[in-house]
Design a protein around this motif. Sequence first.
Motif, mmCIF file in Angstrom:
data_model
loop_
_atom_site.group_PDB
_atom_site.id
_atom_site.type_symbol
_atom_site.label_atom_id
_atom_site.label_comp_id
_atom_site.label_asym_id
_atom_site.label_seq_id
_atom_site.Cartn_x
_atom_site.Cartn_y
_atom_site.Cartn_z
ATOM 1 N N ILE A 27 44.556 43.227 66.327
ATOM 2 C CA ILE A 27 44.229 42.930 67.726
ATOM 3 C C ILE A 27 44.740 44.052 68.629
ATOM 4 O O ILE A 27 44.027 44.525 69.525
ATOM 5 C CB ILE A 27 44.821 41.569 68.146
ATOM 6 C CG1 ILE A 27 44.105 40.433 67.407
ATOM 7 C CG2 ILE A 27 44.749 41.380 69.662
ATOM 8 C CD1 ILE A 27 44.799 39.084 67.497
ATOM 9 N N ALA A 28 45.954 44.508 68.395
ATOM 10 C CA ALA A 28 46.544 45.574 69.212
ATOM 11 C C ALA A 28 45.800 46.893 69.029
ATOM 12 O O ALA A 28 45.522 47.600 70.010
ATOM 13 C CB ALA A 28 48.022 45.744 68.862
ATOM 14 N N VAL A 29 45.467 47.228 67.787
ATOM 15 C CA VAL A 29 44.745 48.480 67.517
ATOM 16 C C VAL A 29 43.365 48.443 68.163
ATOM 17 O O VAL A 29 42.909 49.432 68.758
ATOM 18 C CB VAL A 29 44.663 48.747 65.997
ATOM 19 C CG1 VAL A 29 43.689 49.867 65.679
ATOM 20 C CG2 VAL A 29 46.042 49.067 65.437
ATOM 21 N N ASP A 30 42.701 47.303 68.076
ATOM 22 C CA ASP A 30 41.382 47.166 68.695
ATOM 23 C C ASP A 30 41.470 47.378 70.205
ATOM 24 O O ASP A 30 40.635 48.075 70.792
ATOM 25 C CB ASP A 30 40.783 45.795 68.380
ATOM 26 C CG ASP A 30 39.439 45.591 69.058
ATOM 27 O OD1 ASP A 30 38.487 46.333 68.717
ATOM 28 O OD2 ASP A 30 39.338 44.711 69.925
ATOM 29 N N ALA A 31 42.463 46.797 70.839
ATOM 30 C CA ALA A 31 42.617 46.961 72.292
ATOM 31 C C ALA A 31 42.869 48.426 72.641
ATOM 32 O O ALA A 31 42.272 48.953 73.596
ATOM 33 C CB ALA A 31 43.754 46.081 72.813
ATOM 34 N N ALA A 32 43.722 49.089 71.891
ATOM 35 C CA ALA A 32 43.995 50.508 72.156
ATOM 36 C C ALA A 32 42.729 51.343 71.967
ATOM 37 O O ALA A 32 42.450 52.246 72.769
ATOM 38 C CB ALA A 32 45.111 51.010 71.242
ATOM 39 N N ASP A 33 41.957 51.047 70.943
ATOM 40 C CA ASP A 33 40.692 51.762 70.720
ATOM 41 C C ASP A 33 39.725 51.549 71.881
ATOM 42 O O ASP A 33 39.052 52.483 72.323
ATOM 43 C CB ASP A 33 40.040 51.317 69.412
ATOM 44 C CG ASP A 33 40.724 51.857 68.177
ATOM 45 O OD1 ASP A 33 41.540 52.796 68.289
ATOM 46 O OD2 ASP A 33 40.438 51.323 67.079
ATOM 47 N N ARG A 34 39.660 50.323 72.358
ATOM 48 C CA ARG A 34 38.749 50.018 73.476
ATOM 49 C C ARG A 34 39.183 50.750 74.752
ATOM 50 O O ARG A 34 38.339 51.270 75.490
ATOM 51 C CB ARG A 34 38.675 48.514 73.707
ATOM 52 C CG ARG A 34 37.928 47.817 72.559
ATOM 53 C CD ARG A 34 37.901 46.312 72.651
ATOM 54 N NE ARG A 34 37.418 45.853 73.936
ATOM 55 C CZ ARG A 34 37.859 44.759 74.537
ATOM 56 N NH1 ARG A 34 38.778 44.004 73.978
ATOM 57 N NH2 ARG A 34 37.375 44.386 75.706
ATOM 58 N N ILE A 35 40.482 50.815 74.993
ATOM 59 C CA ILE A 35 40.975 51.556 76.157
ATOM 60 C C ILE A 35 40.663 53.041 75.995
ATOM 61 O O ILE A 35 40.206 53.699 76.934
ATOM 62 C CB ILE A 35 42.479 51.311 76.374
ATOM 63 C CG1 ILE A 35 42.704 49.862 76.815
ATOM 64 C CG2 ILE A 35 43.053 52.288 77.405
ATOM 65 C CD1 ILE A 35 44.151 49.418 76.814
#
Length: 115
Positions: A59-67
Amino acid sequence: MQFKEADGTCRVTSDDIVLKLRVTLPIWVDEARADPQVRAVWGTYYQDLKAHEEGHKAIAVDAADRINKITHQASAAGACDAFRQSLDSAARQIAEAAEGAQDEHDAEAKPFALE
């Protein structure tokens, strides 16, 4: 983030999205001395716990990728102050959604039982 404004356009010239993660899992220091059945239960528990924590990480990696996708080499017409505020707001929304997803991940988790 660094911005450059030229000819009525603001452009992101430098962006570093940094995600620092630390997953701490328990260690059973004298596992070898335990009863085999207890060790088997522990092994199942440990794998379930590890998989759960990997879900948090994803979840955290996905959010960082989206940002990163919304900021990397982004540009917009107009002043950089407004563009910066817009990107900050979008990144904050992604981070808040990720926090909600983390809470939901915990709420949906099956209890870990040492039975």
